[in-house]
Structures are given as C-alpha cells and as structure tokens.
Write an enzyme that holds these catalytic residues in place. Structure first.
Site, short mmCIF file in Angstrom:
data_model
loop_
_atom_site.label_atom_id
_atom_site.label_comp_id
_atom_site.label_asym_id
_atom_site.label_seq_id
_atom_site.Cartn_x
_atom_site.Cartn_y
_atom_site.Cartn_z
N GLY A 108 5.05 4.32 1.46
CA GLY A 108 4.14 4.70 1.64
C GLY A 108 3.14 6.06 1.50
O GLY A 108 2.17 6.41 1.91
N GLU A 331 32.65 -18.08 1.01
CA GLU A 331 31.41 -17.78 1.61
C GLU A 331 31.99 -17.94 3.37
O GLU A 331 31.68 -17.38 4.10
CB GLU A 331 30.60 -18.69 1.57
P1 ATP Z 1 6.62 4.76 -4.73
O1 ATP Z 1 7.59 6.15 -4.46
O2 ATP Z 1 7.55 3.73 -5.58
O3 ATP Z 1 5.74 5.20 -5.14
P2 ATP Z 1 5.21 5.00 -2.37
O4 ATP Z 1 6.16 4.74 -1.65
O5 ATP Z 1 3.94 5.57 -3.16
O6 ATP Z 1 5.95 4.39 -3.29
P3 ATP Z 1 3.03 3.20 -1.31
O7 ATP Z 1 2.39 2.89 -2.76
O8 ATP Z 1 2.10 3.64 -1.04
O9 ATP Z 1 4.82 3.55 -1.43
O10 ATP Z 1 2.92 1.30 -1.05
C1 ATP Z 1 3.39 0.05 -1.38
C2 ATP Z 1 2.70 -0.89 -1.20
O11 ATP Z 1 3.90 -0.98 0.04
C3 ATP Z 1 1.60 -0.72 -0.31
O12 ATP Z 1 0.00 -0.38 -1.35
C4 ATP Z 1 1.45 -1.41 1.04
O13 ATP Z 1 1.31 -2.72 0.43
C5 ATP Z 1 2.65 -0.79 1.12
N1 ATP Z 1 3.35 -0.57 2.16
C6 ATP Z 1 4.27 0.72 2.73
N2 ATP Z 1 4.80 0.99 3.34
C7 ATP Z 1 3.68 1.03 3.90
C8 ATP Z 1 3.41 1.39 5.48
N3 ATP Z 1 3.66 2.24 5.69
N4 ATP Z 1 2.11 0.84 6.34
C9 ATP Z 1 1.83 -0.26 4.88
N5 ATP Z 1 2.34 -0.88 4.39
C10 ATP Z 1 2.55 -0.18 3.68
#
Ligand code: ATP
Length: 489
Positions: A108, A331
């Site tokens: 996120g 398994e």
């Molecule tokens: P990366 O490091 O791969 O770029 P990131 O940490 O930036 O990943 P995001 O792109 O923010 O991750 O999250 C990808 C998707 O996962 C979001 O669009 C959302 O749908 C879901 N997601 C991730 N974390 C959360 C959260 N804490 N709450 C709700 N949805 C989440």
C-alpha cells in the site's frame, strides 16, 4: 557498453591512419558532428516519448487503506508540515522535503502516497525509478529537472499550494553511487535529484514534497537519507491479522457476501499476504461466484480464491495412476505428520495440481507469530520431510517430488544455525565454511528424519488408508481429515 567499445575502436582506427600519414582530420570532424547530432536527436526522442510520469488527481483517502495504523499516523504527522506550513514557517522549522516509504511489495505504499496528496490537497505526480534509466548520457538528469518543472507548472494550473512527487522503485534511481554497470548515467541522475531536492524552498513558489517508495532501503545511497532530503522514513509492513480484516472489509464493501463468509477466518488463513494479495483474493472469489452463476460470494468461493492466490491456478496435468498413488502417499505423509506434531494445523490436503505443485497441504498459520522456538522449527522440518519418508516407507523408494520440501527443510535448518540453535552455538554463520556447515546440517536433518520415520512407521496403515481416500476424493478439508484420523485412531 557497446557504444563505448565502438567509440574506442573508432579512435583507434583514426590514430592508426594518422600515424600512417593519412589526413583524417576532415573525416574525424564529420564523424564527431554526426555523433553529437545523433545523441541529441535520440535523447530528445527519449525525453519526449519515454517520460512515463503519470499525473492523477487522487481520490484515495487514508480511510481507504486498511491496517497500517502506525504508518498512517507517522505519515499524517509528517504531512502536517505541508498542511500547516505557515505555522511551521513562523517557528522557523525547516520544510520537510522527502518521505521514504519502505516495505514489501503490494503493502500500500502507492496508496499512502496518493492519500497523502488528498490529505494535503496537493497536486500529485507519480513516476517510477526505472523510467529515469536510459543509456543516453544526460537523459535521466534532464528527466529529473523536467519532473520538478512539471510539478511547479501543475500546482499553478490546478491553483494549489503544494505538489507531491511520488517516485516508485526508488532503489533503481537511488542505488548507491558507483554500484551500477553504466554508473555514470545513474550517478548523474541521482545527483540531479539531490540537487533538485536541496533547491526546494518553501518561501519561493509552491511547496514540493518528494515521496519515494522502495522495498530495498538498504540499497539506497546514504546521501539520499541525509537530513534535509528524505529525512522521514515510514515503514510499511505486511498487515497483521487486524489489518487483514480491515483490508478485506474495504475490498468486499462493493461485493454481495453470503451469510457463511467470515472475514476474520479468511484473515486468519492468510498470514503473510499483502494488501495486494488480499485484494486479489476478494476479486478471484467474485470471479468464482460469477463462474457458478451465483448471486452471492460464498465461503467456498473465498476458500478457492485463497488457494489460487497462494498456490497458483489449478492445472490440467494428468498424472498416471501410479504417480497419483505416489502423490497421495506423499501428501498424506505431510498431512498426517502435521496433525501428529501440531494438532488442528491442516487446513486442506489435495492431490490436484496447482502452480508448480502436483499436490499440496495447506496449514493454518499459528496466528501471527514473529518468533519461532526451536521445537516449532523442528516440527516444520519434520512435516517437510514426511512426504519423501512416506514414499520411502510405503513404496520402497523416494521420488523427485520432494525437491521443494528439501529446499524448505534446508532453509529452516539455516534459520536454526543463525539463531544459535545448532551444536555450533551462537556463531557468525556467514563466516562458516561449507566443511563446517555441512556436517551440522546433515546431523540435524538425520536426527529429524529419524523422528519422522518413527511416527510414519507407527501409523503406516492409517497413512495408506488416508492416501486411498485422498485418491478417491482428490481433496480433503482439514476438518474431514481430522474426523477420519479420530475415527481410525
Ligand atoms: P509496490 O511496492 O509493488 O509498488 P505498493 O506497496 O506500492 O506496491 P500499492 O500499489 O499501493 O502497493 O497496492 C497495490 C494494490 O493492493 C492497491 O491498489 C490495493 O488494491 C491493494 N492494497 C495494498 N495495500 C492495501 C491496504 N493497506 N488497504 C487496502 N488495499 C490495499
């Protein structure tokens, strides 16, 4: 690299011709002019077409992000620098220029950056570190300049007072200087970013805050983390159980759930899942419901979805009858041993091919644990070894199907060595030679194999019966397995 070789070759040929008495000056001048023209045209083109930064008006709120309570709190506190910049200025507080979000993929970080832009009513520009990397000298640095220019223009156009520039994959742009093969171009780009950040001032023009995300903070150049640059670091970890429930709630808000869906239970099963994994689980569950032409998503759909996200898509592999028997015994060995050493731990046992596996046993994680005792690690190793040992005891030999199990067992032994749980005691594992490591690893595995074999021998009849049932049913839930084991005990 190739370009450098060609240049070197060209210079060599010209030097040779010069020594031989040829007048190469006009040709040399012509080649030089052509080279500069070519570099200029290409770099312009790359600048024009390759600049993949995306500009989005973000609608994400902090409430749309499940869990991550500490990250959100730390971030909001830092963002108040931008929200109440007048108050900060009055106290002579240096403006905050950069925030680094670090943590595993899919947790996120991008969402948090978007929510930060909404929270501070800032313009938002998003770009990935890999987009700065070009083989043409100077292009990356020019992109960095262009990025900050665009942010300023955007703030003006949107009549806002601040902008957030979000750089994803920061470790590509900001790796330790000198660590890349074509490091000159990388270093120039990073230097330019540092120059732009040093130049950020709040009393001239709009406030610009750079937010960067990485899952390898240790790879970053220390200059980036120097005070006055990315001087706030926010850790964005995998969600705990409460966080997973919150994320599941967010992503099921727009989905019709049947009465039997228990989000707490799904969160319990999905230890180690990121937010992105959990979002995928809810989406896959809805797709399974659609395939069934169901109006509501049921617990079974979620169960299938968790398996799919965890282990991969079901495959149409058709093992021979003999192979199926071996898979079922393998398994059953894992499942029976797991229930012996850790009762109620099996969630599913199956001989359906999925992803790379010909069959699998899924375990309930023992709540969210961050520490493992020696006994727990040994139990896990025994469960991993049980598949091959069951094959050996029931069929007379082992197969290649256990390669993944051994890898898992060896990783666990490595953990034991690192934690000082081996006869070597507390030691710097990285200094151990293969000759020192090998006998200890072998002894630990031999002792655990022995213990596993004893249990399998004691329960061999039950194991064979269980494998017969598994061949008929293909898949058994943990509860069905336990009922069977209790009945035959
Ligand atoms: P990366 O490091 O791969 O770029 P990131 O940490 O930036 O990943 P995001 O792109 O923010 O991750 O999250 C990808 C998707 O996962 C979001 O669009 C959302 O749908 C879901 N997601 C991730 N974390 C959360 C959260 N804490 N709450 C709700 N949805 C989440």
């Amino acid at each position: 690299m190739k370009r450098d070789i060609l240049i070197g070759l060209g210079v060599g040929i010209f030097a040779f011709l010069l020594v031989m008495g040829y007048n190469v000056l006009p040709i040399a001048m012509l080649c030089l002019a052509a080279y500069f023209l070519w570099t200029f045209v290409i770099s312009r083109q790359v600048l024009k077409t390759g600049n993949g930064e995306t500009i989005t008006s973000t609608t994400v709120n902090f409430e749309d992000i499940g869990g991550q309570a500490i990250a959100k709190k730390e971030l909001q506190e830092a963002l108040d620098f931008l929200r109440y910049s007048d108050r900060m200025k009055a106290l002579g507080i240096r403006p905050l220029k950069g925030i680094l979000l670090s943590g595993p993929t899919g947790t996120g970080k991008t969402l948090l950056a978007k929510a930060a832009a909404k929270y501070t009513d800032s313009s938002f520009l998003s770009v990935s570190g890999s987009e700065f990397v070009e083989m043409y000298a100077g292009v990356g640095a020019e992109r960095v300049r262009s990025l900050f220019r665009r942010a300023r223009e955007m703030v003006k156009r949107e009549k806002k007072s601040s902008a957030i520039i979000f750089i994803d994959e920061m470790d590509i742009l900001g790796a330790k200087r000198g660590s890349n093969v074509s490091h000159h171009e990388y270093d120039q780009t990073l230097n330019q970013l540092l120059i732009e950040m040093d130049g950020l001032k709040t009393d001239q023009g709009p406030n610009i805050l750079v937010m960067a995300a990485t899952n390898r903070p240790e790879a970053l150049d220390p200059a980036i983390l120097r005070p006055g640059r990315f001087d706030r670091q926010v850790k964005v970890d995998l969600p705990d159980k409460e966080g997973r429930v919150a994320i599941l709630e967010i992503h099921t808000k727009n989905k019709p759930l049947a009465f039997d869906v228990d989000l707490e239970a799904i969160a319990h099963e999905t230890f180690g899942f990121s937010g992105a994994h959990l979002e995928s689980v809810t989406n896959e569950a809805a797709i399974f419901a659609l395939r069934d032409q169901a109006k509501e998503i049921t617990a079974r759909h979620f169960h299938e979805a968790v398996e799919k996200v965890m282990l991969g898509e079901k495959l149409d592999r058709k093992p021979t009858a003999e192979e199926l028997r071996r898979i079922a015994i393998h398994e059953s060995g894992h499942a029976m041993l797991a229930e012996s050493v850790r009762p109620n731990s099996v969630s599913q046992v199956s001989i359906r091919s999925r992803g790379n596996a010909l069959g699998y046993v899924r375990h309930y994680p023992k709540d969210d644990l961050y520490l493992y005792t020696q006994a727990m690690l040994e139990e896990q190793i025994m469960v991993a070894l049980a598949g091959a040992l069951a094959e050996e005891e029931c069929l007379g030999n082992r197969s290649t199907g256990a390669a993944g199990d051994y890898e898992q067992a060896l990783n666990l032994v490595e953990k034991m060595l690192q934690a000082g749980m081996s006869p070597l005691g507390v030691t710097d594992v990285s200094l151990l030679s293969a000759e020192q490591r090998q006998p200890v690893t072998k002894d630990i595995l031999a002792e655990l194999e022995n213990r596993t074999k004893q249990i399998i021998l004691q329960k061999k009849d039950i194991l064979i019966q269980l494998s017969d049932i598994l061949q008929e049913e293909e898949s058994l839930s943990g509860d069905t397995l336990r009922t069977y084991l209790q009945n035959v005990a």
